[in-house]
Design a protein around this motif. Sequence first.
Motif, PDB file in Angstrom:
ATOM      1  N   LEU A 181       0.830  -1.212   0.000  1.00 32.84           N
ATOM      2  CA  LEU A 181       0.000   0.000   0.000  1.00 32.84           C
ATOM      3  C   LEU A 181       0.862   1.259   0.000  1.00 32.84           C
ATOM      4  CD1 LEU A 181      -2.803  -1.012   2.524  1.00 32.84           C
ATOM      5  CD2 LEU A 181      -3.094  -0.587   0.080  1.00 32.84           C
ATOM      6  N   GLY A 182       1.970   1.213   0.750  1.00 34.76           N
ATOM      7  CA  GLY A 182       2.880   2.361   0.762  1.00 34.76           C
ATOM      8  C   GLY A 182       3.495   2.611  -0.593  1.00 34.76           C
ATOM      9  N   GLU A 183       3.868   1.539  -1.306  1.00 31.96           N
ATOM     10  CA  GLU A 183       4.468   1.708  -2.631  1.00 31.96           C
ATOM     11  C   GLU A 183       3.436   2.223  -3.632  1.00 31.96           C
ATOM     12  OE1 GLU A 183       7.292   1.983  -5.436  1.00 31.96           O
ATOM     13  OE2 GLU A 183       7.548   1.571  -3.294  1.00 31.96           O
ATOM     14  N   ILE A 184       2.192   1.711  -3.547  1.00 34.45           N
ATOM     15  CA  ILE A 184       1.130   2.210  -4.418  1.00 34.45           C
ATOM     16  C   ILE A 184       0.876   3.689  -4.136  1.00 34.45           C
ATOM     17  CG2 ILE A 184      -1.324   2.016  -4.976  1.00 34.45           C
ATOM     18  CD1 ILE A 184      -1.090  -0.973  -4.339  1.00 34.45           C
ATOM     19  N   GLY A 185       0.810   4.043  -2.841  1.00 36.05           N
ATOM     20  CA  GLY A 185       0.613   5.444  -2.482  1.00 36.05           C
ATOM     21  C   GLY A 185       1.755   6.328  -2.938  1.00 36.05           C
TER      22      GLY A 185
END
Length: 373
Positions: free
Chosen positions: A43-47
């Motif tokens: 999720l952090g990488e997508i964000g």
Amino acid sequence: MNNGFLSQEEIDLLLSGGGSFSENDADNTKEESELSEIDKDLLGEIGNISMGSASTALSTIIGSQVNITTPVVTITTLKELKDNFEVPNIALEVKFTSGIMGENLLVMKMTDAAVIANLMMGGDGKVDKVTSLSELEESAVSEAMNQMIGSAATSMATMFAREVNISPPTSRIWDDLTAPLTDALSDDEPIVKVSFTLNIGELVDSTIMQLLPIKTARKIVSIMMGNEEPVVVEKPQEKPAVTKEVIEQVGYREEVAPKTITEEKPVEVKHAAFQPLNSQVPSKALPSNIDLIMDVPLEISVVLGRTKLNIKEILNLGTGSLIELDKLAEEPVEILVNGKMVAFGEVVVIDENFGVRITSIVSNEEKIKSLGK
């Protein structure tokens, strides 16, 4: 124990000899076990990627360098956020309508929003600590945040290889800790908070938050991991055939109408006939019924020139203000018929009225160039 069941992490700990879980221990770890560390990293990488696109959009709008980096993903609730929030804030709420279903909330500090509004209206971005925004400033910030979310959704659509659409955003000023931040999420519902570092030149060094429901976060993770459950389409049930054995058992006989045998006629196939290209009507020829529309009125307008002004310059206009256009004094003006350019001309004075003398009729290439302006 999680409604009578152990979570996977609790089972793994028991199997590895790590002791047993009490009901209190299970309840305390429930929120943290909603998403694994791998899910949070994903999720952090997508964000990070999607908000990178959002920072580019914001930089284009305000004309200043913008960096949004260092995502930090945590599980929290709106109740916990309220305990640590410094009001006032501005929040923009959007809903994913296709590709992903769920809510998305973007929260920004009021002072940071005031800086963005000031830059959008042609200012230098230097503002004191503010506690409120004017209606015009709030509208400007909402549009900026809308562009950011739209760019982030486009980036997500590329990563997911599917169309991702959002609903029209709604913004609200949150200046009361007792007031709800959003109507879509309850205060005790676990949510995913993705915090980013926001830098706008030397004017802003702060944080911006993206809040997602757990269900929406899980949906995003399953799509990226390729574990999304396929949509099952139920086929209509076929009527079972009545066999001879069934008829003998229940004493049922189905009346079947006798089939009528008809002789099928052969299908007639013909070659397609097209009008020869050399027999087309000349382009200058007028239709014979052109007289039927000769009395239709058309609106003719003349464009003296154009220019672009930002919001601050528009607000400063008054009686006696001068607006410089993009045309030179000797350049021909554009003549439009129902909004479409058809000719060029020069301005003349007829008695006491202005007029236009046509100097040339525009060609198709000139029309295309005018559309590109």
